[in-house]
Design a protein around this motif. Sequence first.
Motif, PDB file in Angstrom:
ATOM      1  N   LEU A  54      -8.460 -13.619 -18.690  1.00  0.00           N
ATOM      2  CA  LEU A  54      -9.247 -14.836 -18.871  1.00  0.00           C
ATOM      3  C   LEU A  54     -10.729 -14.518 -19.016  1.00  0.00           C
ATOM      4  O   LEU A  54     -11.419 -15.114 -19.848  1.00  0.00           O
ATOM      5  CB  LEU A  54      -9.050 -15.797 -17.693  1.00  0.00           C
ATOM      6  N   ILE A  55     -11.207 -13.586 -18.218  1.00  0.00           N
ATOM      7  CA  ILE A  55     -12.635 -13.241 -18.275  1.00  0.00           C
ATOM      8  C   ILE A  55     -12.962 -12.570 -19.604  1.00  0.00           C
ATOM      9  O   ILE A  55     -13.988 -12.857 -20.215  1.00  0.00           O
ATOM     10  CB  ILE A  55     -13.032 -12.374 -17.069  1.00  0.00           C
ATOM     11  N   LYS A  56     -12.076 -11.692 -20.082  1.00  0.00           N
ATOM     12  CA  LYS A  56     -12.312 -11.071 -21.391  1.00  0.00           C
ATOM     13  C   LYS A  56     -12.367 -12.129 -22.486  1.00  0.00           C
ATOM     14  O   LYS A  56     -13.230 -12.083 -23.367  1.00  0.00           O
ATOM     15  CB  LYS A  56     -11.206 -10.056 -21.689  1.00  0.00           C
ATOM     16  N   GLU A  57     -11.463 -13.099 -22.437  1.00  0.00           N
ATOM     17  CA  GLU A  57     -11.455 -14.169 -23.430  1.00  0.00           C
ATOM     18  C   GLU A  57     -12.695 -15.049 -23.293  1.00  0.00           C
ATOM     19  O   GLU A  57     -13.267 -15.491 -24.289  1.00  0.00           O
ATOM     20  CB  GLU A  57     -10.186 -15.015 -23.307  1.00  0.00           C
ATOM     21  N   ALA A  58     -13.107 -15.294 -22.059  1.00  0.00           N
ATOM     22  CA  ALA A  58     -14.303 -16.114 -21.829  1.00  0.00           C
ATOM     23  C   ALA A  58     -15.543 -15.450 -22.425  1.00  0.00           C
ATOM     24  O   ALA A  58     -16.401 -16.125 -22.994  1.00  0.00           O
ATOM     25  CB  ALA A  58     -14.499 -16.363 -20.334  1.00  0.00           C
ATOM     26  N   LEU A  59     -15.645 -14.135 -22.326  1.00  0.00           N
ATOM     27  CA  LEU A  59     -16.797 -13.421 -22.887  1.00  0.00           C
ATOM     28  C   LEU A  59     -16.850 -13.541 -24.405  1.00  0.00           C
ATOM     29  O   LEU A  59     -17.927 -13.553 -24.991  1.00  0.00           O
ATOM     30  CB  LEU A  59     -16.756 -11.951 -22.471  1.00  0.00           C
ATOM     31  N   ARG A  60     -15.692 -13.680 -25.034  1.00  0.00           N
ATOM     32  CA  ARG A  60     -15.647 -13.837 -26.495  1.00  0.00           C
ATOM     33  C   ARG A  60     -16.070 -15.235 -26.934  1.00  0.00           C
ATOM     34  O   ARG A  60     -16.350 -15.441 -28.110  1.00  0.00           O
ATOM     35  CB  ARG A  60     -14.234 -13.554 -26.995  1.00  0.00           C
ATOM     36  N   MET A  61     -16.113 -16.176 -26.013  1.00  0.00           N
ATOM     37  CA  MET A  61     -16.442 -17.566 -26.338  1.00  0.00           C
ATOM     38  C   MET A  61     -17.946 -17.834 -26.262  1.00  0.00           C
ATOM     39  O   MET A  61     -18.374 -18.977 -26.332  1.00  0.00           O
ATOM     40  CB  MET A  61     -15.674 -18.503 -25.404  1.00  0.00           C
ATOM     41  N   ARG A  62     -18.727 -16.801 -26.100  1.00  0.00           N
ATOM     42  CA  ARG A  62     -20.196 -16.881 -26.051  1.00  0.00           C
ATOM     43  C   ARG A  62     -20.714 -17.906 -25.039  1.00  0.00           C
ATOM     44  O   ARG A  62     -21.436 -18.838 -25.383  1.00  0.00           O
ATOM     45  CB  ARG A  62     -20.759 -17.161 -27.429  1.00  0.00           C
ATOM     46  N   PRO A  63     -20.380 -17.712 -23.770  1.00  0.00           N
ATOM     47  CA  PRO A  63     -20.845 -18.664 -22.751  1.00  0.00           C
ATOM     48  C   PRO A  63     -22.286 -18.381 -22.329  1.00  0.00           C
ATOM     49  O   PRO A  63     -22.783 -17.266 -22.489  1.00  0.00           O
ATOM     50  CB  PRO A  63     -19.909 -18.395 -21.581  1.00  0.00           C
ATOM     51  N   SER A  64     -22.922 -19.392 -21.790  1.00  0.00           N
ATOM     52  CA  SER A  64     -24.196 -19.177 -21.115  1.00  0.00           C
ATOM     53  C   SER A  64     -23.926 -18.644 -19.718  1.00  0.00           C
ATOM     54  O   SER A  64     -24.652 -17.790 -19.210  1.00  0.00           O
ATOM     55  CB  SER A  64     -24.974 -20.489 -21.010  1.00  0.00           C
ATOM     56  N   ARG A  65     -22.857 -19.181 -19.104  1.00  0.00           N
ATOM     57  CA  ARG A  65     -22.477 -18.761 -17.752  1.00  0.00           C
ATOM     58  C   ARG A  65     -20.964 -18.778 -17.601  1.00  0.00           C
ATOM     59  O   ARG A  65     -20.288 -19.600 -18.201  1.00  0.00           O
ATOM     60  CB  ARG A  65     -23.090 -19.677 -16.702  1.00  0.00           C
ATOM     61  N   ILE A  66     -20.457 -17.868 -16.778  1.00  0.00           N
ATOM     62  CA  ILE A  66     -19.037 -17.832 -16.436  1.00  0.00           C
ATOM     63  C   ILE A  66     -18.923 -18.022 -14.931  1.00  0.00           C
ATOM     64  O   ILE A  66     -19.631 -17.366 -14.163  1.00  0.00           O
ATOM     65  CB  ILE A  66     -18.384 -16.498 -16.834  1.00  0.00           C
ATOM     66  N   ILE A  67     -18.016 -18.902 -14.517  1.00  0.00           N
ATOM     67  CA  ILE A  67     -17.744 -19.106 -13.092  1.00  0.00           C
ATOM     68  C   ILE A  67     -16.311 -18.683 -12.843  1.00  0.00           C
ATOM     69  O   ILE A  67     -15.381 -19.227 -13.439  1.00  0.00           O
ATOM     70  CB  ILE A  67     -17.948 -20.579 -12.673  1.00  0.00           C
ATOM     71  N   VAL A  68     -16.120 -17.690 -11.973  1.00  0.00           N
ATOM     72  CA  VAL A  68     -14.787 -17.199 -11.625  1.00  0.00           C
ATOM     73  C   VAL A  68     -14.444 -17.742 -10.244  1.00  0.00           C
ATOM     74  O   VAL A  68     -15.192 -17.534  -9.291  1.00  0.00           O
ATOM     75  CB  VAL A  68     -14.733 -15.656 -11.630  1.00  0.00           C
ATOM     76  N   GLY A  69     -13.316 -18.443 -10.158  1.00  0.00           N
ATOM     77  CA  GLY A  69     -12.916 -19.115  -8.919  1.00  0.00           C
ATOM     78  C   GLY A  69     -12.772 -18.186  -7.738  1.00  0.00           C
ATOM     79  O   GLY A  69     -13.643 -18.094  -6.896  1.00  0.00           O
ATOM     80  N   GLU A  70     -11.681 -17.441  -7.645  1.00  0.00           N
ATOM     81  CA  GLU A  70     -11.431 -16.591  -6.488  1.00  0.00           C
ATOM     82  C   GLU A  70     -11.027 -15.200  -6.942  1.00  0.00           C
ATOM     83  O   GLU A  70     -10.108 -15.055  -7.739  1.00  0.00           O
ATOM     84  CB  GLU A  70     -10.320 -17.181  -5.619  1.00  0.00           C
ATOM     85  N   VAL A  71     -11.711 -14.208  -6.399  1.00  0.00           N
ATOM     86  CA  VAL A  71     -11.368 -12.814  -6.651  1.00  0.00           C
ATOM     87  C   VAL A  71     -10.991 -12.247  -5.296  1.00  0.00           C
ATOM     88  O   VAL A  71     -11.850 -11.997  -4.466  1.00  0.00           O
ATOM     89  CB  VAL A  71     -12.569 -12.039  -7.262  1.00  0.00           C
ATOM     90  N   ARG A  72      -9.695 -12.067  -5.065  1.00  0.00           N
ATOM     91  CA  ARG A  72      -9.230 -11.702  -3.727  1.00  0.00           C
ATOM     92  C   ARG A  72      -8.865 -10.235  -3.569  1.00  0.00           C
ATOM     93  O   ARG A  72      -8.945  -9.693  -2.494  1.00  0.00           O
ATOM     94  CB  ARG A  72      -8.015 -12.551  -3.355  1.00  0.00           C
ATOM     95  N   GLN A  73      -8.416  -9.573  -4.602  1.00  0.00           N
ATOM     96  CA  GLN A  73      -7.963  -8.202  -4.452  1.00  0.00           C
ATOM     97  C   GLN A  73      -9.092  -7.232  -4.777  1.00  0.00           C
ATOM     98  O   GLN A  73      -9.834  -7.417  -5.726  1.00  0.00           O
ATOM     99  CB  GLN A  73      -6.787  -7.932  -5.382  1.00  0.00           C
ATOM    100  N   GLU A  74      -9.193  -6.171  -3.971  1.00  0.00           N
ATOM    101  CA  GLU A  74     -10.261  -5.187  -4.165  1.00  0.00           C
ATOM    102  C   GLU A  74     -10.177  -4.553  -5.542  1.00  0.00           C
ATOM    103  O   GLU A  74     -11.178  -4.381  -6.230  1.00  0.00           O
ATOM    104  CB  GLU A  74     -10.171  -4.103  -3.095  1.00  0.00           C
ATOM    105  N   GLU A  75      -8.975  -4.212  -5.982  1.00  0.00           N
ATOM    106  CA  GLU A  75      -8.791  -3.599  -7.293  1.00  0.00           C
ATOM    107  C   GLU A  75      -9.310  -4.518  -8.393  1.00  0.00           C
ATOM    108  O   GLU A  75      -9.993  -4.095  -9.312  1.00  0.00           O
ATOM    109  CB  GLU A  75      -7.301  -3.333  -7.503  1.00  0.00           C
ATOM    110  N   CYS A  76      -9.021  -5.790  -8.267  1.00  0.00           N
ATOM    111  CA  CYS A  76      -9.459  -6.768  -9.263  1.00  0.00           C
ATOM    112  C   CYS A  76     -10.980  -6.904  -9.247  1.00  0.00           C
ATOM    113  O   CYS A  76     -11.609  -6.963 -10.286  1.00  0.00           O
ATOM    114  CB  CYS A  76      -8.797  -8.109  -8.984  1.00  0.00           C
ATOM    115  N   SER A  77     -11.567  -6.938  -8.056  1.00  0.00           N
ATOM    116  CA  SER A  77     -13.012  -7.121  -7.986  1.00  0.00           C
ATOM    117  C   SER A  77     -13.761  -5.929  -8.573  1.00  0.00           C
ATOM    118  O   SER A  77     -14.804  -6.083  -9.177  1.00  0.00           O
ATOM    119  CB  SER A  77     -13.454  -7.386  -6.536  1.00  0.00           C
TER     120      SER A  77
END
Length: 111
Positions: A54-77
């Motif tokens: 989702l974040i990779k796709e969001a970066l392609r949409m040319r946002p001014s800002r991205i808000i990510v809800g919950e990042v719980r796993q260390e590997e993911c963060s």
Amino acid sequence: MSLLNCLAAAIPAGERVITCEEVFELQVDLPDVVAMQTRQANLEGTGEIQLRRLIKEALRMRPSRIIVGEVRQEECSRRLGNQWSRSCRAGLRGGLSPRYGCEGGQGRAHP
């Protein structure tokens, strides 16, 4: 999520905001908001959409800002941290995401 909602309320109305969440909890009251949600695999084991994608796709949409809800796993963060740093160098003006931990020090940033 109320902290992220409060912080999002300070975003100027002219900015494009994209939210990425596991469960829709954010309520961003702006005219140009795109809300995206993760999805688990179906019974056949296909169709999963992970937060990282989702974040990779969001970066392609040319946002001014991205808000990510919950990042719980260390590997993911850690992986998301690499994407954040690359996107900030590419011109992303800002992003928000909470960190969680069960014990003291678990919520701090990792190199």
